[in-house]
Design a protein around this motif. Structure first.
Motif, PDB file in Angstrom:
ATOM      1  N   TYR A 320       0.812  -1.293  -0.055  1.00  0.00           N
ATOM      2  CA  TYR A 320      -0.023  -0.271  -0.132  1.00  0.00           C
ATOM      3  C   TYR A 320       0.921   1.223   0.136  1.00  0.00           C
ATOM      4  O   TYR A 320       0.887   2.078  -1.101  1.00  0.00           O
ATOM      5  N   PHE A 321       1.768   1.418   0.937  1.00  0.00           N
ATOM      6  CA  PHE A 321       2.359   2.623   1.054  1.00  0.00           C
ATOM      7  C   PHE A 321       3.605   2.715   0.068  1.00  0.00           C
ATOM      8  O   PHE A 321       3.949   4.040  -0.479  1.00  0.00           O
ATOM      9  N   LEU A 322       4.103   1.469  -0.377  1.00  0.00           N
ATOM     10  CA  LEU A 322       5.319   1.772  -1.172  1.00  0.00           C
ATOM     11  C   LEU A 322       4.904   1.740  -3.058  1.00  0.00           C
ATOM     12  O   LEU A 322       5.777   2.366  -3.688  1.00  0.00           O
ATOM     13  N   PHE A 323       3.784   1.192  -3.226  1.00  0.00           N
ATOM     14  CA  PHE A 323       3.583   0.974  -4.575  1.00  0.00           C
ATOM     15  C   PHE A 323       2.177   1.620  -5.074  1.00  0.00           C
ATOM     16  O   PHE A 323       2.015   2.106  -6.203  1.00  0.00           O
ATOM     17  N   LEU A 324       1.163   1.561  -4.099  1.00  0.00           N
ATOM     18  CA  LEU A 324      -0.083   2.003  -4.690  1.00  0.00           C
ATOM     19  C   LEU A 324       0.204   3.541  -4.956  1.00  0.00           C
ATOM     20  O   LEU A 324       0.514   4.225  -4.240  1.00  0.00           O
ATOM     21  N   GLY A 325      -0.483   3.836  -6.208  1.00  0.00           N
ATOM     22  CA  GLY A 325      -0.737   5.270  -6.758  1.00  0.00           C
ATOM     23  C   GLY A 325       0.372   5.755  -7.755  1.00  0.00           C
ATOM     24  O   GLY A 325       0.655   6.846  -7.955  1.00  0.00           O
ATOM     25  N   ARG A 326       1.695   4.862  -7.724  1.00  0.00           N
ATOM     26  CA  ARG A 326       2.788   4.975  -8.335  1.00  0.00           C
ATOM     27  C   ARG A 326       2.483   5.441  -9.783  1.00  0.00           C
ATOM     28  O   ARG A 326       3.231   6.288 -10.454  1.00  0.00           O
ATOM     29  N   ASN A 327       1.634   4.727 -10.546  1.00  0.00           N
ATOM     30  CA  ASN A 327       1.348   5.076 -11.794  1.00  0.00           C
ATOM     31  C   ASN A 327       0.732   6.304 -12.044  1.00  0.00           C
ATOM     32  O   ASN A 327       1.209   7.064 -12.963  1.00  0.00           O
ATOM     33  N   ARG A 328      -0.044   6.939 -11.091  1.00  0.00           N
ATOM     34  CA  ARG A 328      -0.449   8.372 -11.360  1.00  0.00           C
ATOM     35  C   ARG A 328       0.799   9.239 -11.241  1.00  0.00           C
ATOM     36  O   ARG A 328       0.670  10.319 -11.740  1.00  0.00           O
ATOM     37  N   GLU A 329       1.661   8.974 -10.180  1.00  0.00           N
ATOM     38  CA  GLU A 329       2.827   9.730  -9.964  1.00  0.00           C
ATOM     39  C   GLU A 329       3.609   9.937 -11.017  1.00  0.00           C
ATOM     40  O   GLU A 329       3.986  11.106 -11.591  1.00  0.00           O
ATOM     41  N   ARG A 330       3.770   8.671 -12.037  1.00  0.00           N
ATOM     42  CA  ARG A 330       4.524   8.758 -13.360  1.00  0.00           C
ATOM     43  C   ARG A 330       3.783   9.746 -14.460  1.00  0.00           C
ATOM     44  O   ARG A 330       4.222  10.211 -15.250  1.00  0.00           O
ATOM     45  N   ARG A 331       2.495   9.693 -14.150  1.00  0.00           N
ATOM     46  CA  ARG A 331       1.564  10.079 -15.395  1.00  0.00           C
ATOM     47  C   ARG A 331       1.772  11.766 -15.038  1.00  0.00           C
ATOM     48  O   ARG A 331       1.914  12.600 -15.971  1.00  0.00           O
ATOM     49  N   LEU A 332       1.738  12.157 -13.738  1.00  0.00           N
ATOM     50  CA  LEU A 332       2.059  13.538 -13.393  1.00  0.00           C
ATOM     51  C   LEU A 332       3.518  14.262 -14.114  1.00  0.00           C
ATOM     52  O   LEU A 332       3.448  15.330 -14.454  1.00  0.00           O
ATOM     53  N   VAL A 333       4.367  13.336 -13.678  1.00  0.00           N
ATOM     54  CA  VAL A 333       5.763  13.544 -13.956  1.00  0.00           C
ATOM     55  C   VAL A 333       5.852  13.929 -15.551  1.00  0.00           C
ATOM     56  O   VAL A 333       6.276  14.717 -16.143  1.00  0.00           O
ATOM     57  N   ASP A 334       5.304  12.941 -16.163  1.00  0.00           N
ATOM     58  CA  ASP A 334       5.369  12.722 -17.780  1.00  0.00           C
ATOM     59  C   ASP A 334       4.436  13.721 -18.331  1.00  0.00           C
ATOM     60  O   ASP A 334       4.826  14.486 -19.525  1.00  0.00           O
TER      61      ASP A 334
END
Length: 334
Positions: A320-334
Motif C-alpha cells: 500500500y505505502f510503497l506502490f499504490l498510486g505510483r502509476n499516477r505519479e508517473r503520469r504527473l511527471v510525464d
C-alpha cells in the motif's frame, strides 16, 4: 555555479505564475471558490497546469530540494481546489486513501524511517535493560499498563493474558488500555512536532521501552514467540500508525528548523498540510487496528493463524505505502 544559475533562471521565469496561483489558492481555502471572479475561476486551472508542468521540469533537471518541495505542495493544493469541489465526498475519500496518503508517505519516507528506527531502538533498549535487570521493568511499565503482568506474576498468569477466555475479562481491559496508550502517544507525536520535533523523539523512544520491557518479561518465561504473536496482528497496523504520527511531527519540526527559502510560518503552512495528511491517515489506521484487536483477539487463539495475520498485514501495508498510486505519479511527471 551553473546549477545555481539554472535554478535561479528557472524560478525567475515562472515565479510570477506560481505567486498568482498561490494567491488564488489562499483565497479559495479561506473563503471558498465564490471569492473568485469569473476571470479568476478560468485562470485557476490554467495556472494549475502550468505549475504541474513546472514541477515536471524541475524534477527532470533535478533542481534544488526546497523548490521541489514548494512546487509539490503548490500542485497538491491546486489539485484539491480545481477538482475536489466537482466530486462527491466518497470520491474524494477514495482518492485520499488510494493516492494522496501513500503518495505523501513516500515523499516523507525518510521521516517515517527515522520514526520507526526510534521506536525499534526503544524496543531493543527496553528489552536489553530488562533482561539485565528485571527490576527495571517497573521503571518502563506503569502498574496501570501492566495490570498485574510483571516479574512477580507466575508464568501461568502471564500465559493467561495471551490465551484468555472472554469471560475472564483480563485481556479486555489490558488490551483497551494498550490501544488507548498508543493512540495518545501517536497524537502527541503529531501535536508536539511544533516544538522543533524534539518531544517526538522522546515519545517514540519511551513507547518502545515499554514494549521492549514487556517482551523481555514474556521471553524470560519462554513465551516470547507467543507474546509477539498476540501483539503484532493488530500491532503492525497500530504501531505503524504511531510511527506515521511521529513522522508527521518530524515534518512539522523540520519545517521550523529548516525553513529554506520561506519564512518559518510560511514553511510551516506548506509542510503542515502534508503532515496533516499523514496524521489523518494514521487515525484511519488506529481505527483498523482497533477493529482487528477488538474482534480478532476474541475469536482466534491459534498461534499459527495469528502469525499468518502478522505476515498478511505486513505485506499489505508494504504494498500500500510503497506502490499504490505510483502509476499516477508517473503520469504527473510525464
Amino acid at each position: 555555479m551553473s546549477f545555481a544559475l539554472k535554478s535561479a533562471q528557472f524560478r525567475k521565469e515562472r515565479e510570477g505564475a506560481w505567486r498568482e496561483l498561490e494567491e488564488l489558492l489562499d483565497r479559495v481555502e479561506k473563503k471558498g471558490l465564490r471569492s473568485l471572479t469569473a476571470a479568476e475561476l478560468n485562470r485557476l486551472p490554467i495556472l494549475y497546469r502550468s505549475a504541474t508542468s513546472s514541477l515536471s521540469v524541475a524534477q527532470a533537471i533535478s533542481l534544488d530540494k526546497n523548490l521541489l518541495d514548494y512546487l509539490n505542495a503548490l500542485v497538491g493544493r491546486a489539485y484539491l481546489s480545481v477538482y475536489s469541489t466537482k466530486r462527491k465526498a466518497v470520491t474524494a475519500l477514495v482518492e485520499f486513501f488510494t493516492y494522496w496518503f501513500p503518495h505523501t508517505f513516500r515523499r516523507y519516507f525518510v521521516f517515517m524511517a527515522a520514526s520507526t528506527a526510534l521506536l525499534l531502538l526503544g524496543v531493543l533498549t527496553g528489552y536489553q535493560m530488562t533482561v539485565a535487570d528485571p527490576e527495571r521493568y517497573y521503571s518502563f511499565v506503569g502498574e496501570d499498563m501492566a495490570s498485574g503482568r510483571n516479574p512477580a506474576a507466575s508464568t501461568e498468569e502471564l500465559r493467561e493474558v495471551l490465551y484468555f477466555e472472554e469471560e475472564d475479562g483480563w485481556l479486555g481491559a489490558f488490551a483497551t488500555y494498550l490501544f488507548t496508550h498508543n493512540s495518545k502517544v501517536g497524537m502527541l507525536c503529531f501535536a508536539t512536532g511544533f516544538a522543533a520535533g524534539l518531544p517526538v523523539i522522546y515519545l517514540l523512544f519511551t513507547n518502545g521501552l515499554l514494549l521492549g520491557a514487556m517482551a523481555a518479561l514474556y521471553d524470560s518465561r519462554g513465551l516470547g514467540f507467543e507474546f509477539w504473536g498476540w501483539v503484532l496482528p493488530h500491532g503492525v497496523t497500530e504501531l505503524g500508525a504511531v510511527c506515521l504520527c511521529g513522522a508527521a511531527g518530524m515534518v512539522l519540526g523540520s519545517s521550523l528548523v529548516f525553513p529554506g527559502r520561506h519564512t518559518r510560518l510560511q514553511n510551516l503552512a506548506i509542510r503542515g498540510r502534508e503532515a496533516a495528511v499523514l496524521a489523518v491517515g494514521a487515525v484511519a489506521l488506529f481505527f483498523l487496528a482497533g477493529l482487528i484487536e477488538g474482534i480478532f483477539r476474541q475469536l482466534v487463539h491459534n498461534l499459527a493463524v495469528r502469525w499468518t495475520v502478522v505476515g498478511a498485514t505486513t505485506v499489505f501495508w508494504t504494498w500500500y505505502f510503497l506502490f499504490l498510486g505510483r502509476n499516477r505519479e508517473r503520469r504527473l511527471v510525464d
